[in-house]
Motif scaffolding. Structure first.
Motif, PDB file in Angstrom:
ATOM      1  N   ALA A 138       0.828  -1.209   0.000  1.00 34.11           N
ATOM      2  CA  ALA A 138       0.000   0.000   0.000  1.00 34.11           C
ATOM      3  C   ALA A 138       0.866   1.263   0.000  1.00 34.11           C
ATOM      4  O   ALA A 138       0.567   2.232  -0.713  1.00 34.11           O
ATOM      5  CB  ALA A 138      -0.943  -0.009   1.198  1.00 34.11           C
ATOM      6  N   LEU A 139       1.944   1.261   0.770  1.00 36.60           N
ATOM      7  CA  LEU A 139       2.849   2.417   0.799  1.00 36.60           C
ATOM      8  C   LEU A 139       3.517   2.627  -0.561  1.00 36.60           C
ATOM      9  O   LEU A 139       3.599   3.751  -1.059  1.00 36.60           O
ATOM     10  CB  LEU A 139       3.919   2.229   1.878  1.00 36.60           C
ATOM     11  CG  LEU A 139       3.445   2.244   3.327  1.00 36.60           C
ATOM     12  CD1 LEU A 139       4.552   1.762   4.258  1.00 36.60           C
ATOM     13  CD2 LEU A 139       2.966   3.633   3.723  1.00 36.60           C
ATOM     14  N   ALA A 140       3.990   1.550  -1.157  1.00 33.60           N
ATOM     15  CA  ALA A 140       4.677   1.645  -2.449  1.00 33.60           C
ATOM     16  C   ALA A 140       3.736   2.081  -3.562  1.00 33.60           C
ATOM     17  O   ALA A 140       4.175   2.672  -4.555  1.00 33.60           O
ATOM     18  CB  ALA A 140       5.324   0.306  -2.795  1.00 33.60           C
ATOM     19  N   ALA A 141       2.447   1.803  -3.424  1.00 29.29           N
ATOM     20  CA  ALA A 141       1.473   2.172  -4.448  1.00 29.29           C
ATOM     21  C   ALA A 141       1.160   3.665  -4.453  1.00 29.29           C
ATOM     22  O   ALA A 141       0.566   4.166  -5.412  1.00 29.29           O
ATOM     23  CB  ALA A 141       0.185   1.372  -4.239  1.00 29.29           C
ATOM     24  N   ARG A 142       1.575   4.364  -3.445  1.00 29.35           N
ATOM     25  CA  ARG A 142       1.332   5.809  -3.403  1.00 29.35           C
ATOM     26  C   ARG A 142       2.042   6.480  -4.578  1.00 29.35           C
ATOM     27  O   ARG A 142       3.072   6.005  -5.051  1.00 29.35           O
ATOM     28  CB  ARG A 142       1.817   6.389  -2.079  1.00 29.35           C
ATOM     29  CG  ARG A 142       1.007   5.926  -0.887  1.00 29.35           C
ATOM     30  CD  ARG A 142       1.552   6.508   0.389  1.00 29.35           C
ATOM     31  NE  ARG A 142       0.787   6.076   1.554  1.00 29.35           N
ATOM     32  CZ  ARG A 142       1.099   6.380   2.798  1.00 29.35           C
ATOM     33  NH1 ARG A 142       2.169   7.126   3.057  1.00 29.35           N
ATOM     34  NH2 ARG A 142       0.361   5.936   3.787  1.00 29.35           N
TER      35      ARG A 142
END
Length: 169
Positions: free
Chosen positions: A55-59
């Motif tokens: 989820a963090l990397a998808a930002r």
């Protein structure tokens, strides 16, 4: 550049550099240690951590510091640049001891609540072995998951200063 991944040995200056990059580029800063550790230095379930990192990397934008080899496959393909802090072992060890002394009373900003700075004697050999054990894993993950990703290898303060000067252009 909208997503920069900063990796390297503990004590190599990842968090400091990531903070300065985030400030200069006005991008969100993600310290993975803050997302990994739970109070009392408790590790999360691997699946939970992977889901959080995904989820963090998808930002759309971030400066992210932390190794966590088990999640490089999620982060490398999303990054625009990999910064490898490749500082000498001795300098890393000195910085870790200094960091422990500096943060003996106040918590480090890159650690979550309930995880006071500590100097664990089992941790020091891990730092010493980083060039032999962990750096090859990072480079292998890079070759497998993001072979065309630009890499800046920083061996010391001059290299870090050059990178910071370059991002200011």
């Amino acid at each position: 550049m909208r997503r920069i991944l900063v990796v390297g040995s503990s004590g190599a200056g990842k968090s400091t550099l990531a903070g300065e990059l985030a400030r200069r580029l006005d991008l969100p800063l993600i310290h993975l240690d803050r997302h990994y550790w739970r109070p009392g230095w408790t590790a999360p379930a691997p699946a939970d951590f992977r889901a959080e990192v995904a989820a963090l990397a998808a930002r759309p934008a971030w400066i992210m510091d932390g190794n966590y080899a088990s999640t490089l496959d999620l982060r490398l393909p999303r990054a625009d640049l990999l910064v490898l802090c490749d500082t000498s072992r001795l300098r890393c060890l000195v910085r870790i001891v200094r960091r422990r002394w500096t943060h003996r009373a106040a918590p480090r900003p890159d650690l979550p609540e309930g995880c006071p700075e500590r100097l664990d004697l089992d941790f020091l050999p891990h730092v010493w072995r980083f060039p032999r054990d962990s750096r090859p894993r990072v480079l292998a993950a890079l070759a497998e998951h993001a072979p065309g990703l630009p890499v800046r290898r920083l061996r010391g303060r001059r290299d870090a200063a050059r990178l910071l000067a370059d991002v200011g252009k």
